[in-house]
Design an enzyme around this catalytic site. Structure first.
Site, short mmCIF file in Angstrom:
data_model
loop_
_atom_site.label_atom_id
_atom_site.label_comp_id
_atom_site.label_asym_id
_atom_site.label_seq_id
_atom_site.Cartn_x
_atom_site.Cartn_y
_atom_site.Cartn_z
N TYR A 65 8.64 2.65 7.70
CA TYR A 65 9.58 3.38 6.99
C TYR A 65 10.64 3.92 7.73
O TYR A 65 11.66 4.42 7.36
CB TYR A 65 8.97 4.73 6.70
CG TYR A 65 7.64 4.43 5.65
CD1 TYR A 65 7.44 3.15 4.87
CD2 TYR A 65 7.00 5.52 5.17
CE1 TYR A 65 6.54 3.22 4.16
CE2 TYR A 65 5.68 5.38 4.12
CZ TYR A 65 5.52 4.13 3.62
OH TYR A 65 4.61 3.87 2.86
N LYS A 73 -4.31 -3.78 10.69
CA LYS A 73 -4.50 -4.96 9.98
C LYS A 73 -4.40 -6.11 11.11
O LYS A 73 -3.26 -6.89 11.03
CB LYS A 73 -3.23 -5.32 8.80
CG LYS A 73 -3.35 -6.36 8.02
CD LYS A 73 -4.40 -6.56 7.00
CE LYS A 73 -4.38 -7.77 6.37
NZ LYS A 73 -5.45 -8.24 5.60
N ASP A 105 -7.42 -3.32 4.24
CA ASP A 105 -8.02 -3.86 2.84
C ASP A 105 -9.37 -3.22 2.80
O ASP A 105 -9.96 -3.05 1.64
CB ASP A 105 -7.76 -5.27 2.66
CG ASP A 105 -8.03 -6.22 3.88
OD1 ASP A 105 -8.10 -5.59 4.72
OD2 ASP A 105 -7.87 -7.17 3.71
N ASP A 133 -0.12 6.55 4.48
CA ASP A 133 0.66 6.82 3.02
C ASP A 133 -0.26 6.54 1.96
O ASP A 133 -0.71 7.52 0.97
CB ASP A 133 2.03 6.35 3.06
CG ASP A 133 2.83 6.99 1.89
OD1 ASP A 133 2.44 7.98 1.02
OD2 ASP A 133 3.82 6.24 1.69
N ASP A 146 -3.31 9.32 -0.19
CA ASP A 146 -3.29 9.42 -1.66
C ASP A 146 -4.71 9.03 -2.24
O ASP A 146 -5.08 9.72 -3.13
CB ASP A 146 -2.06 8.83 -2.33
CG ASP A 146 -0.90 9.50 -2.17
OD1 ASP A 146 -0.73 10.59 -1.41
OD2 ASP A 146 0.20 9.34 -3.02
#
Ligand code: NAD
Length: 360
Positions: A146, A195, A227, A251, A255
Site C-alpha cells: 500500500y 507467502k 492462503d 488487511d 476483516d
C-alpha cells in the site's frame, strides 16, 4: 497513577459511545486509584464544520502530547453530508490518515473473540463456534504494497500497472517485537503469516521474525502461509493466539477474523506506535443510521479503552476488570439492539455503559 488521554468523539454515534467508555474508565480509575485526565480533540466531520479541515495541527499536537488517544468514530454519509463535496484531502477520513501518520502508528491490533453467549451470530458451523476463539491480529500498517512505488503506464501499446511490495528489516523487526510483546501478555503463541514460498519480502519477513523470536524463549513461533491462514481461520480459529503479518495480508485476514465473530458492535482495535503510545478505537464506523437514538452498542469502544489500559498503561488487572464486566453483562442477558435475541433484556447505549460499570 495519572494519565492524560486525548479523546476524539468524532461524528454521529462517536460522542455517544465515547461517553460510555469514559464513564467506564472513570469507574475503573476510582476503584483502582488512577485518574484519567481527558482532553477533547476535534477530528472528522465535526472538525470540518468548526475549523474547515478534518484535523488541525493543534489537534494533532494535543494528541501527540497525551499518553494515549481514545477515539469514537468519524465520517458520515457520502452523497448526503456536505463534507463529501470537499476534495478528498479535506474529507473526514483524511483526518484519520493524517493522525495515524502524524502519530507514527505502525502496528494495528484487531482482536477477534467469540463470546459463547453470542455464538449464534458466528457464521461458522456449530461445532467450530462452540469451541470458541480468542485471537489478536497484529498487522503492519505503514509499509508493504500500500505504500510502495506504483505506476500505471502504456508499455508497447498495453496498459500496465505496477505496485511494489517493499519491507526493510527494521520495519519487520519493530512489528515482530510488538507481536511477541503482546503474546507475552496472552497465551504466548505467535503465528507469523507470510507467502515465503513465493515472495522475497516474505522470506526476509520470516528470517527477521525468527531472529526476534530468540529474545522471547517463552513464546512458541509457528509460520503459516497466508492462503492456508485464510482457510484455517474458518476451519479451526481456536488455534490462533497472536497473528503477526504484513500490511495487505493483515488487511484481509483481520476483516475475515472480524466477520467470524458476527458482532460488529463488539470489536475493538488499536494502532500502536513507538514505545507505549497508541490510538484506540472500535472497528466499526460512525453508524449514521442509528445516531442520536441511544441505540449504539458501546462495547467495542469500552473494550478499546480496556486495550488502552493493557497496552499503553500496563494496567492489566484493570483491563481484565473491564473485560470481565462485559462478559458478565452478556451472561446476565443484557443486550443492545444489534446483538439482541429472543428472551434477552434490551437496553440502550447509556444503560449498557451503566450495566458494565455496575459489574466492575
Ligand atoms: P458502520 O460500521 O458505521 O455501520 C454499518 C452497520 O453496522 C450499520 O447498520 C450500523 O448501524 C451498524 N453499527 C455499526 N456500529 C454499531 C454499533 N456500535 N452499535 C450498533 N450498530 C452498529 O459502517 P458504514 O455505515 O459503512 O460507515 C459509516 C461511516 O463510518 C462512513 O463515513 C465510514 O467512512 C465511517 N467509518 C469510520 C471508521 C473509523 O472512524 N475508523 C471506520 C469505518 C467506517
Amino acid at each position: 497513577m495519572d494519565f492524560k488521554v486525548a479523546v476524539i468523539p468524532g461524528d454521529y454515534i462517536g460522542p455517544e459511545i465515547v461517553e460510555q467508555a469514559q464513564k467506564v474508565l472513570d469507574h475503573v480509575g476510582k476503584k483502582f486509584g488512577h485518574s484519567f485526565n481527558y482532553v477533547e480533540v476535534d477530528m472528522g466531520g465535526v472538525s470540518i464544520d468548526k475549523h474547515g479541515v478534518p484535523l488541525t495541527d493543534e489537534a494533532l499536537e494535543t494528541a501527540k502530547s497525551s499518553d494515549a488517544v481514545l477515539m469514537g468514530s468519524i465520517g458520515g454519509r457520502v452523497g448526503v453530508d456536505s463534507w463529501y463535496q470537499l476534495p478528498p484531502h479535506l474529507r473526514p477520513e483524511a483526518g484519520l490518515l493524517a493522525i495515524r501518520k502524524g502519530l507514527g502508528l505502525y502496528a494495528n491490533l484487531r482482536p477477534a473473540y467469540l463470546y459463547k453467549e453470542l455464538n449464534s451470530a458466528c457464521p461458522l458451523k456449530e461445532s467450530v463456534a462452540e469451541a470458541g476463539f480468542d485471537m489478536i491480529i497484529v498487522r503492519e500498517l505503514t509499509g508493504g504494497l500500500y505504500f510502495g512505488e506504483r505506476k500505471t503506464e502504456e508499455i508497447d501499446g498495453v496498459m500496465t500497472a505496477i505496485d511494489t511490495l517493499k519491507y526493510t528489516e527494521d520495519e519487520i523487526r519493530r512489528i515482530a517485537i510488538k507481536g511477541f510483546e503482546i503474546a507475552m501478555k496472552r497465551r504466548k503463541h505467535v503465528i507469523s503469516v507470510d507467502k515465503a514460498n513465493v515472495l522475497d519480502s516474505s522470506r526476509l519477513w520470516r528470517k527477521i521474525v525468527e531472529e526476534v523470536a530468540k529474545d522471547y524463549p517463552e513464546v512458541t513461533l509457528e509460520h503459516m502461509l497466508v492462503d492456508n491462514c485464510a482457510m484455517q481461520l474458518v476451519k479451526d480459529p481456536a488455534q490462533f493466539d497472536v497473528v503477526i503479518t504484513e500490511n495487505m495480508f493483515g488487511d484481509i485476514l483481520s476483516d475475515e477474523a472480524s466477520m467470524i465473530t458476527g458482532s460488529i458492535g463488539m470489536l475493538s482495535s488499536a494502532s500502536l506506535g513507538a514505545g507505549k503510545f497508541g490510538l484506540y478505537e472500535p472497528s466499526h464506523g460512525s453508524a449514521p443510521d442509528i445516531a442520536g437514538q441511544n441505540k449504539a452498542n458501546p462495547i467495542a469502544t469500552i473494550l478499546s479503552a480496556a486495550m488502552m489500559l493493557r497496552y499503553s498503561f500496563d494496567l492489566d488487572k484493570e483491563a481484565d476488570a473491564i473485560e470481565a464486566a462485559v462478559q458478565k453483562v452478556l451472561e446476565d442477558n443484557i443486550r443492545t439492539v444489534d446483538i439482541m435475541s429472543e428472551g434477552m433484556q434490551l437496553v440502550g447505549c447509556k444503560e449498557m455503559g451503566d450495566c458494565i460499570c455496575d459489574r466492575i
